[in-house]
Scaffold this active site. Structure first.
Site, PDB file in Angstrom:
ATOM      1  N   GLN A   1      21.319  34.147  15.566  1.00 11.70           N
ATOM      2  CA  GLN A   1      20.867  35.383  14.908  1.00 11.70           C
ATOM      3  C   GLN A   1      19.474  35.713  15.442  1.00 11.70           C
ATOM      4  OE1 GLN A   1      19.390  35.850  10.868  1.00 11.70           O
ATOM      5  NE2 GLN A   1      20.891  37.497  10.546  1.00 11.70           N
TER       6      GLN A   1
ATOM      7  N   HIS B   1      17.758  43.024   5.322  1.00 10.89           N
ATOM      8  CA  HIS B   1      16.878  42.312   4.378  1.00 10.89           C
ATOM      9  C   HIS B   1      15.397  42.640   4.449  1.00 10.89           C
ATOM     10  CE1 HIS B   1      20.211  38.972   4.516  1.00 10.89           C
ATOM     11  NE2 HIS B   1      20.639  40.111   4.031  1.00 10.89           N
TER      12      HIS B   1
ATOM     13  N   ARG C   1      23.799  42.724  11.872  1.00 13.59           N
ATOM     14  CA  ARG C   1      23.772  42.501  10.425  1.00 13.59           C
ATOM     15  C   ARG C   1      22.979  43.604   9.742  1.00 13.59           C
ATOM     16  NH1 ARG C   1      22.568  37.501   6.203  1.00 13.59           N
ATOM     17  NH2 ARG C   1      24.771  37.405   5.681  1.00 13.59           N
TER      18      ARG C   1
ATOM     19  N   PRO D   1      24.024  33.191   8.405  1.00 13.29           N
ATOM     20  CA  PRO D   1      22.727  32.738   8.946  1.00 13.29           C
ATOM     21  C   PRO D   1      21.804  32.303   7.821  1.00 13.29           C
ATOM     22  CG  PRO D   1      22.851  35.139   8.931  1.00 13.29           C
ATOM     23  CD  PRO D   1      24.208  34.635   8.551  1.00 13.29           C
TER      24      PRO D   1
ATOM     25  N   THR E   1      17.997  30.497   7.294  1.00 11.70           N
ATOM     26  CA  THR E   1      16.740  29.936   7.773  1.00 11.70           C
ATOM     27  C   THR E   1      16.525  28.563   7.150  1.00 11.70           C
ATOM     28  OG1 THR E   1      15.722  32.060   8.149  1.00 11.70           O
ATOM     29  CG2 THR E   1      14.234  30.245   7.644  1.00 11.70           C
TER      30      THR E   1
ATOM     31  N   HIS F   1      19.608  40.696  13.807  1.00  9.70           N
ATOM     32  CA  HIS F   1      19.279  40.748  12.365  1.00  9.70           C
ATOM     33  C   HIS F   1      18.654  42.113  12.038  1.00  9.70           C
ATOM     34  CE1 HIS F   1      18.215  39.761   8.393  1.00  9.70           C
ATOM     35  NE2 HIS F   1      17.631  38.580   8.560  1.00  9.70           N
TER      36      HIS F   1
ATOM     37  N   TYR G   1      13.465  43.040   7.174  1.00  4.13           N
ATOM     38  CA  TYR G   1      12.717  42.599   8.357  1.00  4.13           C
ATOM     39  C   TYR G   1      12.588  43.767   9.349  1.00  4.13           C
ATOM     40  CZ  TYR G   1      13.127  38.186   6.038  1.00  4.13           C
ATOM     41  OH  TYR G   1      13.044  37.197   5.093  1.00  4.13           O
TER      42      TYR G   1
HETATM   43  C1  LIG Z   1      18.143  29.281   2.436  1.00  2.30           C
HETATM   44  C2  LIG Z   1      18.629  30.621   2.897  1.00  2.30           C
HETATM   45  C3  LIG Z   1      18.133  31.152   4.073  1.00  2.30           C
HETATM   46  C4  LIG Z   1      18.582  32.397   4.545  1.00  2.30           C
HETATM   47  N1  LIG Z   1      18.159  32.867   5.761  1.00  2.30           N
HETATM   48  C5  LIG Z   1      18.702  33.982   6.293  1.00  2.30           C
HETATM   49  C6  LIG Z   1      18.422  34.373   7.638  1.00  2.30           C
HETATM   50  O1  LIG Z   1      17.703  33.715   8.401  1.00  2.30           O
HETATM   51  N2  LIG Z   1      19.000  35.519   8.080  1.00  2.30           N
HETATM   52  C7  LIG Z   1      19.827  36.287   7.303  1.00  2.30           C
HETATM   53  O2  LIG Z   1      20.315  37.317   7.743  1.00  2.30           O
HETATM   54  N3  LIG Z   1      20.128  35.910   6.037  1.00  2.30           N
HETATM   55  C8  LIG Z   1      19.620  34.781   5.526  1.00  2.30           C
HETATM   56  N4  LIG Z   1      19.999  34.361   4.266  1.00  2.30           N
HETATM   57  C9  LIG Z   1      21.033  35.109   3.542  1.00  2.30           C
HETATM   58  C10 LIG Z   1      22.422  34.495   3.793  1.00  2.30           C
HETATM   59  O3  LIG Z   1      22.829  34.692   5.124  1.00  2.30           O
HETATM   60  C11 LIG Z   1      23.487  35.086   2.867  1.00  2.30           C
HETATM   61  O4  LIG Z   1      23.628  36.455   3.136  1.00  2.30           O
HETATM   62  C12 LIG Z   1      23.158  34.894   1.398  1.00  2.30           C
HETATM   63  O5  LIG Z   1      22.775  33.549   1.134  1.00  2.30           O
HETATM   64  C13 LIG Z   1      24.316  35.267   0.509  1.00  2.30           C
HETATM   65  O6  LIG Z   1      25.432  34.442   0.780  1.00  2.30           O
HETATM   66  P1  LIG Z   1      25.812  33.222  -0.225  1.00  2.30           P
HETATM   67  O7  LIG Z   1      25.863  33.861  -1.583  1.00  2.30           O
HETATM   68  O8  LIG Z   1      27.147  32.758   0.282  1.00  2.30           O
HETATM   69  O9  LIG Z   1      24.732  32.198  -0.139  1.00  2.30           O
HETATM   70  C14 LIG Z   1      19.521  33.140   3.781  1.00  2.30           C
HETATM   71  C15 LIG Z   1      19.988  32.600   2.580  1.00  2.30           C
HETATM   72  C16 LIG Z   1      19.567  31.363   2.132  1.00  2.30           C
HETATM   73  C17 LIG Z   1      20.136  30.805   0.854  1.00  2.30           C
END
Ligand SMILES: Cc1cc2nc3c(=O)[nH]c(=O)nc-3n(C[C@H](O)[C@H](O)[C@H](O)COP(=O)(O)O)c2cc1C
Length: 346
Positions: free
Chosen positions: A106, A152, A202, A29, A31, A149, A154
């Site tokens: 999510q 993190h 999550r 997920p 954002t 969710h 929230y």
């Molecule tokens: C731009 C961006 C937005 C994100 N938004 C969310 C979100 O809305 N919900 C969530 O659970 N994690 C969010 N994350 C975390 C990602 O789901 C993921 O756990 C994190 O980027 C690590 O994975 P990666 O190393 O493959 O990027 C976000 C990450 C990025 C980079």
């Protein structure tokens, strides 16, 4: 399509209850805040469809908020309530399904107040109900399940964490009491969607600005923490870490997803820096080991059944065809992640 033997484990089908996925790759997920006034448009649908067309087994959408005043701090973050936003989501589902993909929203409450001590029990009950309303809407629209969710920092995680939860009623005071809100959310969602609709939760130990925090300091605490959530009806745990190769507790190589699977007996999703390390593809490019962070370390853990699914964030944000290129051993075609990618929905 030929699949390189090194990554075959990533492309094996997965089944849990009513959920069947063609492979183990999940879009994490992320954002994007590109849904004006909370309504996901055709560009959002096309963005997810491109991943569905390119070997992503399951898409988990960006966080999409429930109907509550503290749920969001950004008017371009999609809503998961109201006729117009839900119509937008129905179109996203239709596009992804037309491409043969699977997708879950999510469901999110940001907890914009930053701590949970002030909510009355009546307000908590109202928020729980809104999670359930969104879950019911997801099922009605045709999503393949939901992710709640709980990570993190929230709202749900604010209840989990002792630093943000100093409540002295049934929602605070111990690790298990701090799971009560999440338990009620999961239970209400389960009641709203019935026994067979997949519910993913999550979780993360880390918080957005506090990377070293642990909710559970050892496997025994993790077991206490997980039990109420399991009882409430979680099907799959999505275990958010920043680097999937890091052991969660001393004395074992298991990562967070590995421990949660071992303790809960439920399937888990791992995540964290898959495909981002520039050495990730060394194995293909040079035929030598690229170490823990390399793809063969990931595949080995998958083959060991440490976890079941692998979520990819930034690598898939920048490159819709990431999963196809990995499958076809086309390392040279991968698009590296840069922050510029955050400003477009490509
Ligand atoms: C731009 C961006 C937005 C994100 N938004 C969310 C979100 O809305 N919900 C969530 O659970 N994690 C969010 N994350 C975390 C990602 O789901 C993921 O756990 C994190 O980027 C690590 O994975 P990666 O190393 O493959 O990027 C976000 C990450 C990025 C980079």
């Amino acid at each position: 399509m030929t699949t390189s033997t090194a990554v075959q484990a990533l492309y094996r089908p997965f089944t849990a209850g009513t959920l069947t996925l063609p492979n183990r790759i999940v879009m994490a997920p992320m954002t994007r805040a590109m849904s004006p006034d909370g309504v996901p448009g055709a560009n959002v649908a096309a963005y997810y469809r491109r991943r569905a067309e390119n070997n992503v087994g399951l898409i988990i959408t960006e966080g999409t908020v429930i109907n509550h005043p503290d749920a969001s701090n950004n008017k371009d973050v999609p809503h998961f309530y109201g006729e117009t936003a839900l119509k937008g989501w129905a179109n996203v589902v239709a596009e992804v399904h037309a491409a043969g993909g699977k997708i879950m929203p999510q469901i999110w409450h940001m907890g914009t107040k930053g701590q949970v001590n002030d909510y009355s029990e009546a307000e908590i009950a109202g928020i729980v109900k809104e999670f359930a309303n969104s879950a019911a809407a997801a099922k009605e629209i045709g999503f393949d399940g939901i992710e709640i969710h709980g990570a993190h920092g929230y709202l749900i995680d604010q209840f989990f964490w002792e630093k943000t939860n100093q409540r002295t009623d049934g929602y605070g005071g111990s690790l298990v009491a701090r799971t009560r809100f999440a338990e009620e959310v999961v239970r209400a969602c389960r009641e709203a969607v019935g026994p067979d609709f997949p519910i993913v939760l999550r979780l993360s130990q880390w918080k957005e600005r506090e990377y070293t925090v642990k909710l559970a300091n050892n496997p025994e605490e993790l077991e206490q923490f997980l039990q109420p959530l399991l009882d409430a009806g979680v099907d799959i745990f999505h275990c958010s870490t920043r680097r999937y190769w890091e052991p969660e507790f001393p004395g074992s190589d298991l990562n967070f997803a590995g421990w949660v699977k071992k303790i809960s007996g439920k399937p888990t999703i791992t995540v964290g820096s898959v495909g981002l390390d520039s050495d990730f593809m060394t194995f293909f490019a040079e035929g030598r080991s690229s170490g823990n962070a390399g793809i063969e370390g990931l595949v080995q853990k998958l083959e060991n059944d440490e976890f079941d699914l692998v979520a990819i964030g930034r690598a898939l944000l920048v490159d819709p065809a990431w999963a196809t290129k990995i499958r076809e051993d086309r390392a040279e075609d991968l698009i590296p992640f840069t922050r510029d990618a955050l400003s477009t929905l490509s």
